[in-house]
Design a protein around this motif. Structure first.
Motif, mmCIF file in Angstrom:
data_model
loop_
_atom_site.group_PDB
_atom_site.id
_atom_site.type_symbol
_atom_site.label_atom_id
_atom_site.label_comp_id
_atom_site.label_asym_id
_atom_site.label_seq_id
_atom_site.Cartn_x
_atom_site.Cartn_y
_atom_site.Cartn_z
ATOM 1 N N HIS A 114 0.820 -1.211 0.000
ATOM 2 C CA HIS A 114 0.000 0.000 0.000
ATOM 3 C C HIS A 114 0.862 1.272 0.000
ATOM 4 O O HIS A 114 0.556 2.239 -0.712
ATOM 5 C CB HIS A 114 -0.911 -0.026 1.230
ATOM 6 N N HIS A 118 1.258 4.637 -2.475
ATOM 7 C CA HIS A 118 1.281 6.064 -2.116
ATOM 8 C C HIS A 118 2.540 6.744 -2.659
ATOM 9 O O HIS A 118 2.492 7.838 -3.210
ATOM 10 C CB HIS A 118 1.255 6.231 -0.595
ATOM 11 N N GLY A 140 -2.544 8.164 7.550
ATOM 12 C CA GLY A 140 -3.131 7.878 8.847
ATOM 13 C C GLY A 140 -2.332 6.847 9.635
ATOM 14 O O GLY A 140 -2.398 6.800 10.854
ATOM 15 N N GLY A 166 -1.075 11.829 10.183
ATOM 16 C CA GLY A 166 -2.523 11.840 9.972
ATOM 17 C C GLY A 166 -3.278 11.431 11.231
ATOM 18 O O GLY A 166 -4.330 11.989 11.560
ATOM 19 N N ASP A 170 -6.115 13.379 13.295
ATOM 20 C CA ASP A 170 -7.408 12.774 13.652
ATOM 21 C C ASP A 170 -7.662 12.807 15.160
ATOM 22 O O ASP A 170 -8.762 13.138 15.613
ATOM 23 C CB ASP A 170 -7.476 11.324 13.146
ATOM 24 N N GLY A 271 -2.310 10.650 2.744
ATOM 25 C CA GLY A 271 -3.439 11.536 3.006
ATOM 26 C C GLY A 271 -3.096 12.936 3.475
ATOM 27 O O GLY A 271 -3.733 13.911 3.057
ATOM 28 N N ASN A 275 -3.026 18.231 2.524
ATOM 29 C CA ASN A 275 -3.107 19.446 3.356
ATOM 30 C C ASN A 275 -2.582 20.670 2.612
ATOM 31 O O ASN A 275 -1.450 20.702 2.144
ATOM 32 C CB ASN A 275 -2.305 19.235 4.640
ATOM 33 N N ASP A 303 -6.288 7.350 -0.091
ATOM 34 C CA ASP A 303 -6.326 6.009 -0.685
ATOM 35 C C ASP A 303 -7.097 5.984 -2.005
ATOM 36 O O ASP A 303 -8.154 6.609 -2.122
ATOM 37 C CB ASP A 303 -6.953 5.023 0.297
#
Ligand code: KG4
Ligand code: ZN
Length: 334
Positions: A114, A118, A140, A166, A170, A271, A275, A303
């Motif tokens: 994954h 990215h 995240g 991230g 959160d 993610g 920003n 994602d």
């Protein structure tokens, strides 16, 4: 593998992403279904519900993506899927679907990392970066600085010791009473906040090294929120101070990584790369200090299936193969 369009499938967490990428023709189509609204009722991602929703949405989304790419299933040259890291049940949905389709079509399937997805997402844009470069991966689940010598050749320069960037966004948002998922909401609030009213520290920048730590910052925000939360505009002003501290810290570490490696290009992905303040400040620093900055477009920072299709297509093109078993790796170092 023979050249041609590669289907990409992303199901590691709460987004079902599907895309088709062709090494010769580029990105042909991409579709995304976000489960965020469903999980919002629970204040976070519920793994079992995530798996079931991927099961429900994945095949229709594949059909839709092929339709927008104007392709028949039997024109695919390969299938790429996220094999990890992520939620095991969610990963298995994508892996089982990808492997079964590939088996039926008699084409290769490849499980990709994954975070490599990215990392390579900026290659989906025109004028893409070429290795060697330094990559800042901020999502995240991860905050990493990586030296990319070539595609597939990654050297970890720095990592987070506690929360990912991230995750800090959160958790800070949640502390101030914002609904899930708080990170993007906090960032939006920060845009209306007053700069300078709250000043938080830049963790781990006062000593050498490229590691990150964001959990102390979270505590500072909590104390500020407890002391000043009822004053006018406190939420936005604290959000502003927090965002500035994170962005500044990331910038300082990126600068250091560029100096240490001698690289002239910086790639941002994940993610948090969506920003706005981070994007603006890094671009400005690059212009002033003589390095080039590459971001994926914001929708490819979070994602998506396009980055998985791309990463898989490059690996298949390089001749990489894997056995037919359905396997995933919920924990997996890049
Ligand atoms: O890459 P991603 O979609 O999923 C993971 O692989 O983790 O990243 C999601 C993370 C979340 O923590 C979210 O709060 C953060 O990225 N994020 C943002 C923004 N948009 C998403 N953080 C700060 N500012 C944003 N605009
Ligand atoms: Zn991600």
């Amino acid at each position: 593998a023979k050249p041609g369009p590669v289907l990409g499938i992303e199901t590691s967490c709460d987004e079902t992403g599907v895309a088709v990428y062709d090494c010769q023709r580029g990105l042909l189509a991409h579709e995304l279904y976000s489960q965020i609204r469903m999980h919002a009722d629970y204040g976070g991602v519920v793994p079992e519900l995530a798996s079931r929703d991927h099961v429900r949405k994945l095949l229709p989304l594949i059909r839709q993506t092929l339709r927008s790419a104007n392709l028949r299933m039997d024109e695919l040259a390969g299938i790429a899927y996220t094999a990890g890291p992520g939620l095991v049940g969610a990963l298995l949905v994508g892996a089982a679907c990808a492997r079964s389709l590939a088996f039926a079509l008699d084409i290769p399937a490849i499980g990709v990392h994954h975070m490599e997805g990215h990392l390579l997402a900026p290659l989906l844009e025109s004028d893409p970066p070429a290795p060697p470069f330094v990559a800042l991966l901020v999502s995240g689940g991860h905050s990493m600085l990586i030296e990319v010598a070539a595609i597939g050749k990654y050297h970890l320069l720095g990592d987070t010791l506690d929360d990912a960037a991230g995750e800090a966004f959160d958790k800070t948002a949640k502390m101030m009473g914002l609904p899930y998922p708080g990170g993007p909401l906090l960032a939006k609030l920060a845009e209306h906040g007053q700069a300078g009213r709250f000043k938080f520290s830049r963790p781990m920048t006062d000593r050498p090294g490229l590691d990150f730590s964001f959990s102390g910052l979270k505590t500072q925000v909590l104390l500020a929120w407890q002391a000043h939360g009822s004053t006018p505009n406190a939420q936005a002003d604290i959000a502003r101070g927090f965002q500035e501290a994170v962005v500044d810290t990331l910038l300082i570490k990126c600068r250091r990584a560029l100096a240490q490696t001698g690289a002239k290009s910086l790639v941002i992905a994940g993610g948090v790369g969506a920003n706005r303040q981070l994007r603006e400040q890094l671009y400005a620093a690059g212009e002033k200090e003589g390095f080039r900055v590459y971001f994926p477009r914001p929708e490819f920072c979070t994602d998506n299936g396009a980055m998985i299709a791309l990463a898989g297509a490059l690996r298949l093109q390089a001749g990489q193969t894997q056995g037919p078993e359905i396997s995933v790796r919920p924990r997996w170092d890049l």
